[in-house]
Design a protein around this motif. Structure first.
Motif, PDB file in Angstrom:
ATOM      1  N   ASP A 261       0.812  -1.214   0.000  1.00  0.00           N
ATOM      2  CA  ASP A 261       0.000   0.000   0.000  1.00  0.00           C
ATOM      3  C   ASP A 261       0.846   1.265   0.000  1.00  0.00           C
ATOM      4  OD1 ASP A 261      -1.897  -1.813   0.168  1.00  0.00           O
ATOM      5  OD2 ASP A 261      -2.891  -1.068   1.974  1.00  0.00           O
TER       6      ASP A 261
ATOM      7  N   VAL B 213       3.510   2.092  -3.621  1.00  0.00           N
ATOM      8  CA  VAL B 213       3.088   2.442  -4.985  1.00  0.00           C
ATOM      9  C   VAL B 213       3.759   3.709  -5.523  1.00  0.00           C
ATOM     10  CG1 VAL B 213       1.111   3.157  -6.349  1.00  0.00           C
ATOM     11  CG2 VAL B 213       0.965   1.160  -4.933  1.00  0.00           C
TER      12      VAL B 213
ATOM     13  N   SER C  24       8.111  -4.342  -8.987  1.00  0.00           N
ATOM     14  CA  SER C  24       6.954  -4.707  -9.799  1.00  0.00           C
ATOM     15  C   SER C  24       6.614  -6.183  -9.633  1.00  0.00           C
ATOM     16  CB  SER C  24       7.156  -4.333 -11.272  1.00  0.00           C
ATOM     17  OG  SER C  24       8.432  -4.641 -11.691  1.00  0.00           O
TER      18      SER C  24
ATOM     19  N   GLY D  12       4.851  -6.430  -6.353  1.00  0.00           N
ATOM     20  CA  GLY D  12       3.480  -5.941  -6.484  1.00  0.00           C
ATOM     21  C   GLY D  12       2.576  -6.975  -7.113  1.00  0.00           C
TER      22      GLY D  12
ATOM     23  N   TYR E  81      -3.922   4.695  -4.020  1.00  0.00           N
ATOM     24  CA  TYR E  81      -3.043   5.534  -3.209  1.00  0.00           C
ATOM     25  C   TYR E  81      -3.468   6.980  -3.350  1.00  0.00           C
ATOM     26  CZ  TYR E  81       1.244   7.037  -0.965  1.00  0.00           C
ATOM     27  OH  TYR E  81       2.146   7.567  -0.098  1.00  0.00           O
TER      28      TYR E  81
ATOM     29  N   TYR F 270      -3.218   1.119  -8.486  1.00  0.00           N
ATOM     30  CA  TYR F 270      -2.366  -0.003  -8.869  1.00  0.00           C
ATOM     31  C   TYR F 270      -3.231  -1.249  -8.861  1.00  0.00           C
ATOM     32  CZ  TYR F 270       1.738  -3.051  -8.855  1.00  0.00           C
ATOM     33  OH  TYR F 270       2.686  -3.984  -9.172  1.00  0.00           O
TER      34      TYR F 270
ATOM     35  N   ALA G 127      -0.443  -3.370 -12.899  1.00  0.00           N
ATOM     36  CA  ALA G 127       0.668  -4.221 -12.481  1.00  0.00           C
ATOM     37  C   ALA G 127       1.323  -4.872 -13.688  1.00  0.00           C
ATOM     38  CB  ALA G 127       0.167  -5.280 -11.507  1.00  0.00           C
TER      39      ALA G 127
ATOM     40  N   ILE H 103       0.247   3.854 -13.554  1.00  0.00           N
ATOM     41  CA  ILE H 103      -0.426   3.821 -12.254  1.00  0.00           C
ATOM     42  C   ILE H 103      -1.279   5.045 -12.001  1.00  0.00           C
ATOM     43  CG2 ILE H 103       1.272   2.323 -11.155  1.00  0.00           C
ATOM     44  CD1 ILE H 103       2.510   4.718  -9.907  1.00  0.00           C
TER      45      ILE H 103
END
Lengths: 112, 147, 500
Positions: free
Chosen positions: C2, C5, C45, C48, C61, C76, C81, C127
């Protein structure tokens, strides 16, 4: 409606310069015209008749304001425009140093 | 670059200092009055450009100005990122404001990180525009060095 | 995740500003910084993706702590992703390749600064959850790429850079114009909020009027066929790692991803509600495939051939999105991944050949398979993947697109797509035969193998192309299918971002 038509006219001037003119500097000026047209359009978009500006909540006061957000966005767009214009001019200068001309019809070393 | 006549030089000498101060003022008061980092930075860069146009410059000074401006431009960018990361590392979101959410009218030290961000932007924009001017106007030196 | 990002943008930006300062200390520090940033981004990445694949919800975010409709959000989700993964998977090998590539240039730190800005812009586009923010990131990446194309400052490179810049900026202005109209009508810039407002308005003529300029802008960025003329020159002139980035990632992120996100998630279009629009996409995709493929066959210069091949392969991606059923969209997303890896590989390998032999023309060199085996075999394996030879990644992506076409009962489209897949094989075989294998009467060109750093970059991409092909099942289930779900769910994106 008329301000928006002026924007379109300005945009077309710029497009004309890019498509028709053969001088690199004139093309860059035409590009600036197009950019200003879009920015002007965005700035005009802040005003709506009988609408309330978003941040101020008092309705009597809010009627005297235009929406400030497009102005902030246009400022950002102008900064981007500054960067692109500077880069274009730098490229044009370098091209002049190599080809000794600003004429786009003589700058054709790449084929295809 | 060649300089200009003594009339221009005299006036530029008088104006440039004030222009520089005015740019600093607009940058510092960005959270209180219209303007801010970008406008202030542009005015600061204008004072440099005015001096350079009026008095001319030799290659050595152009070279050192170019180094100086590129250093401060990077520094400005890093400062802005640093200001953004203050909120991040304090446990809030990126670019979160820390102390006071709103600036108090007529108080220079208020508004949390907003004045700091303005200073960083002013530094970056001023140095960046000065560098663009040098690269386009003083290209003899820049072109000689190559990419 | 969280809290991680914003790092996708912050890290490359910090790299971009640190590199000029570090260059004053020691030149090697710039290489180390740039590659470190690239490696960390790959790690982030992948992390994520794992985070999303294990069932965690998509991350929204809030920049500066402002709530979604007012503040700027970074979103995201699975689609972002996937795109971030593509960007960084190609970006890191390109950076590795750059280390030795830059030996012939003096402005090492300028290159890395621009490259980091390019990475920051593309990650940002992927993103961003805000229309105007997306435009700003598009412009950051685009301006960096114009400067990178002209980086060599030779006559041809400057010419290509200028040409590219004029076309790209017209595209950028078209996108800005469209955003201005959208703002005027919906009074919001947040994509999620905007999509809800647009859904209430319905498909009026105004709706299509706004979508038009924006699509033209994205079409220029993705080099769709009527607007493709900048691409071959730019790819030919750019430094090889930049060609790999431009061809592999740039046109997909700025063109295809941005278009798909806007069309599916903001405008809420789907095959069922706007068949005419999707048929138009199929048409443009087919035109791109055919024109790009035919132009590629006639080329003598192997870098220009690859550039036209990119036009053709982007046509496949467009075709997949245009067909618009489950398999086609999965195939299109998979093709984004597969094509990014393989086309990046091919550009790097051809630069390696050009560096060691000094020639870009097909007829003048031959028999490099003996003297440069690693380069030669990475090129050959990359071509096999691009042309769709099993078990490589390119095979499955094209298979899924063709399956989608068959499922949608578009048999002619399926036949054409399959046919032009063999054309791809044809023009790539032409390069392989004449450049890498020796022919009768042609002496093998004397050459040495490239430096190990370059080889490492190429081998990494070969391994990726092979791994995505052999392990297509997990990639499909964990990476591509969730991303396709985001597109299918359409306006559910808005509910996800705004919460509730």
């Amino acid at each position: 409606m008329i301000p928006f038509l002026v924007c379109v006219l300005l945009f077309l001037f710029g497009l004309y310069a890019i498509v028709v003119k053969r001088n690199l500097i004139k093309m860059i000026i035409g590009f600036c015209f197009m950019e200003y047209a879009v920015n002007l359009f965005f700035a005009f978009a802040g005003f709506k008749r009988e609408a309330l500006a978003p941040i101020i909540t008092d309705p009597d006061m809010a009627r005297n304001f235009v929406d400030p957000l497009p102005q902030a966005l246009v400022l950002t767009a102008i900064v981007i425009g500054l960067a692109t214009t500077a880069l274009m001019l730098a490229l044009a200068m370098r091209i002049y140093a190599k080809y000794k001309t600003f004429d786009i019809t003589e700058i054709r070393r790449l084929k295809g | 670059m060649r300089g200009m006549t003594s009339i221009v030089q005299t006036v530029a000498g008088l104006v440039a200092g004030m222009l520089f101060l005015y740019g600093c003022y607009i940058t510092l008061h960005g959270h209180l009055t219209p303007g801010g980092g970008f406008a202030g930075g542009v005015i600061v860069a204008a004072s440099f450009i005015l001096m350079s146009l009026a008095f001319g410059s030799v290659e050595d000074s152009e070279r050192s100005s170019y180094r100086f401006s590129s250093f401060f431009e990077s520094l400005g960018g890093l400062l802005f990122l640093g200001v953004g990361l203050v909120g991040y590392f304090a446990g809030y979101a990126f670019l979160n404001n820390l102390w006071a959410m709103v600036g108090r009218p007529l108080h220079l030290v208020s508004g949390g990180i907003i004045p700091l961000a303005n200073i960083a932007i002013g530094l970056k924009v001023g140095a960046g525009l000065w560098a663009i001017f040098l690269a386009l106007g003083a290209s003899q030196y820049v072109m000689k060095e190559g990419p | 995740m969280d809290r991680l990002v914003p790092l996708f943008v912050v890290l490359p930006l910090a790299g971009a500003f640190l590199v000029p300062l570090l260059a004053k200390l020691w030149r090697g520090l710039t290489d180390i910084t740039a590659n470190l940033v690239g490696a960390v981004l790959v790690g982030l990445s992948v992390y994520g993706l794992v985070h999303l694949a294990t069932g965690s919800p998509a991350v929204v975010y809030k920049m500066g702590g402002w709530m979604p409709p007012l503040g700027i959000t970074l979103v995201y989700d699975s689609l972002s992703a996937l795109v971030v993964l593509i960007t960084n998977l190609v970006g890191f090998p390109a950076l590795l390749f750059s280390v030795r590539y830059l030996d012939k240039f003096t402005g090492r730190w300028r290159y890395y600064t621009l490259f980091m800005l390019l990475l920051a812009g593309m990650n940002g586009v992927a993103i961003s959850g805000d229309m105007f923010n997306m435009f700003v990131f598009i412009e950051i990446a685009a301006i960096a790429s114009y400067a990178l194309v002209a980086f060599g400052t030779e006559a041809e490179e400057l010419e290509a850079g200028f040409k590219y810049m004029v076309m790209g900026e017209i595209g950028g202005l078209a996108i800005l114009f469209s955003i201005a109209m959208l703002y005027a009508k919906t009074s919001t810039l947040n994509m999620a909020d905007m999509s809800q407002v647009l859904a209430r308005m319905g498909q009026t003529p105004w709706f299509w009027l706004v979508l038009g300029p924006m699509l033209v802008g994205f079409a220029i960025k993705m080099a769709m066929v009527p607007f493709h003329s900048w691409l071959p020159d730019a790819h030919l002139s750019a430094p090889a790692p930049v060609s790999a980035m431009l061809s592999g990632v740039f046109i997909k992120v700025l063109g295809v991803y941005a278009m798909v996100r806007v069309v599916f998630n903001v405008f809420g279009l789907a095959r069922a509600t706007a068949p005419a629009f999707f048929n138009m996409l199929v048409g443009f995709g087919l035109v791109s495939i055919i024109a790009g493929g035919l132009l590629a066959i006639t080329q003598k210069n192997y870098k220009r051939l690859l550039a036209y091949s990119t036009v053709s392969q982007v046509g496949y991606i467009l075709l997949g999105f245009g067909i618009g059923n489950h398999w086609a969209i999965v195939g299109a997303l998979f093709h984004m991944l597969a094509h990014a890896v393989t086309k990046g590989l091919l550009f790097l390998a051809s630069r390696s050949v050009e560096r060691q032999t000094g020639s870009r023309e097909i007829g003048t060199i031959g028999g490099l398979e003996k003297s440069m085996p690693i380069t030669a075999w990475s090129y050959i394996l990359g071509s096999m993947s691009l042309a769709g030879v099993p078990p490589f990644a390119g095979f499955f992506s094209k298979l899924f697109i063709i399956l989608g076409a068959v499922a949608a009962k578009m048999y002619w489209v399926a036949i054409l797509a399959a046919l032009f897949s063999t054309v791809t094989l044809g023009y790539l075989l032409k390069v392989i035969n004449s450049v890498f294998f020796s022919r009768k009467g042609v002496e093998p060109t004397p050459a040495k193998e490239s430096p190990p750093m370059m080889l490492l970059a190429m081998v990494m991409l070969v391994v990726l192309a092979f791994a995505f092909g052999v392990g297509f099942k997990p990639v499909l289930d964990w990476v591509v299918r969730p991303a396709a779900e985001v597109l299918f769910s359409g306006l559910a994106y808005a509910r996800m971002v705004l919460g509730g």
